[in-house]
Design a protein around this motif. Structure first.
Motif, PDB file in Angstrom:
ATOM      1  N   VAL A  81     -14.493 -28.709 -10.355  1.00  0.00           N
ATOM      2  CA  VAL A  81     -14.668 -27.698 -11.401  1.00  0.00           C
ATOM      3  C   VAL A  81     -13.681 -26.579 -11.072  1.00  0.00           C
ATOM      4  O   VAL A  81     -13.938 -25.749 -10.202  1.00  0.00           O
ATOM      5  N   GLN A 138     -17.888 -22.859 -18.861  1.00  0.00           N
ATOM      6  CA  GLN A 138     -18.208 -23.212 -17.481  1.00  0.00           C
ATOM      7  C   GLN A 138     -19.254 -24.319 -17.439  1.00  0.00           C
ATOM      8  O   GLN A 138     -19.156 -25.251 -16.626  1.00  0.00           O
ATOM      9  N   ILE A 142     -18.701 -28.107 -15.792  1.00  0.00           N
ATOM     10  CA  ILE A 142     -19.632 -28.743 -14.855  1.00  0.00           C
ATOM     11  C   ILE A 142     -20.098 -30.085 -15.412  1.00  0.00           C
ATOM     12  O   ILE A 142     -20.145 -31.098 -14.685  1.00  0.00           O
ATOM     13  N   MET A 155     -16.161 -26.732  -6.343  1.00  0.00           N
ATOM     14  CA  MET A 155     -16.353 -25.700  -7.365  1.00  0.00           C
ATOM     15  C   MET A 155     -15.578 -24.449  -6.966  1.00  0.00           C
ATOM     16  O   MET A 155     -15.828 -23.869  -5.904  1.00  0.00           O
ATOM     17  N   PRO A 158     -17.164 -20.503  -9.632  1.00  0.00           N
ATOM     18  CA  PRO A 158     -17.809 -20.869 -10.900  1.00  0.00           C
ATOM     19  C   PRO A 158     -18.458 -19.717 -11.652  1.00  0.00           C
ATOM     20  O   PRO A 158     -18.759 -19.869 -12.839  1.00  0.00           O
ATOM     21  N   ILE A 174     -26.218 -24.766 -10.166  1.00  0.00           N
ATOM     22  CA  ILE A 174     -25.527 -25.251  -8.963  1.00  0.00           C
ATOM     23  C   ILE A 174     -26.540 -25.611  -7.878  1.00  0.00           C
ATOM     24  O   ILE A 174     -26.425 -26.653  -7.221  1.00  0.00           O
TER      25      ILE A 174
END
Length: 230
Positions: A81, A138, A142, A155, A158, A174
């Motif tokens: 990501v 975002q 993901i 990541m 993020p 997360i």
């Protein structure tokens, strides 16, 4: 799950990582901390094989992958990501998600957990990704990474640039990806409080190398001030 041993990484003649040695525990979050410009993004790009060249050992589940091209690293179970999200604005939400699975495994389906985590995305699958807010983009980034069916999720900041009312949602997602799916996560993040809440271990980066690392309860305020204060 993922380890680097004495890894140097280069953009052209410029060396960006120096003897980088870190280890991400299986099924845990490893917080990657440090000031801007110290090599945190380069670390993630090196794991994916996206710098010009690297030296040293990168191992996934004990298997060296440093000689793998990027697409083989993705197929081995590493998803990304990126900072800035990098969704394709003219693709629909559906197309952006499916692209992640096709790139890594050839699969063309939305992961079962996506409707649970991101109901807005599922209700708007035919909307272009470019019209979404930063927080929604975002979420889409993901979801795209989850379509790769990863073992390890990289990541890069993020919560950066996300509206405050969405930040807590992203943080909770997360943590759920780690605790409920058992994903190993390398989390580059400036929010130290979030890293302390989510991570099991940390690595502090300075000048392209890990200068401090250990269990998250050994991350002291003095370390944070020394290596992150402006």
């Amino acid at each position: 799950m993922l380890s680097l041993a004495n890894v140097d990484s280069f953009y052209g003649r410029s060396q960006a990582l120096h003897a980088m040695t870190i280890s991400a525990p299986r099924g845990a979050v490893l917080g990657i901390l440090g000031r801007n410009g110290v090599g945190k993004t380069t670390l993630l790009r090196t794991i994916l094989g996206l710098t010009d060249r690297s030296e040293g050992v990168i191992a996934l589940g004990g298997t060296p992958i440093e000689a793998f091209p990027t697409h083989e690293r993705a197929r081995a179970g590493i998803a990304y990501v990126p900072q800035g999200r990098m969704i394709i604005p003219d693709f629909t939400i559906r197309e952006n998600i499916l692209m992640g699975g096709f790139a890594a495994t050839g699969a063309r389906r939305i992961p079962d957990i996506v409707p649970e985590l991101f109901p807005y995305l599922m209700d708007n699958l035919d909307r272009p990704g470019g019209v979404l807010s930063g927080g929604q983009q975002q979420q889409l980034a993901i979801a795209r990474a989850l379509a790769c069916k990863p073992k390890v999720l990289l990541m890069d900041e993020p919560t950066e640039g996300i509206q405050p009312n969405i930040v807590a949602q992203i943080e909770d997602i997360i943590i759920r990806l780690n605790t409920e799916l058992g994903l190993t996560i390398l989390l580059v993040e400036q929010n130290v409080a979030f890293v302390r809440r989510a991570a099991k271990a940390f690595a502090m980066i300075e000048h392209g190398t890990a200068v401090e690392s250990g269990p998250i309860d050994t991350l002291t305020d003095a370390m944070v001030h020394k290596h992150m204060a402006i």
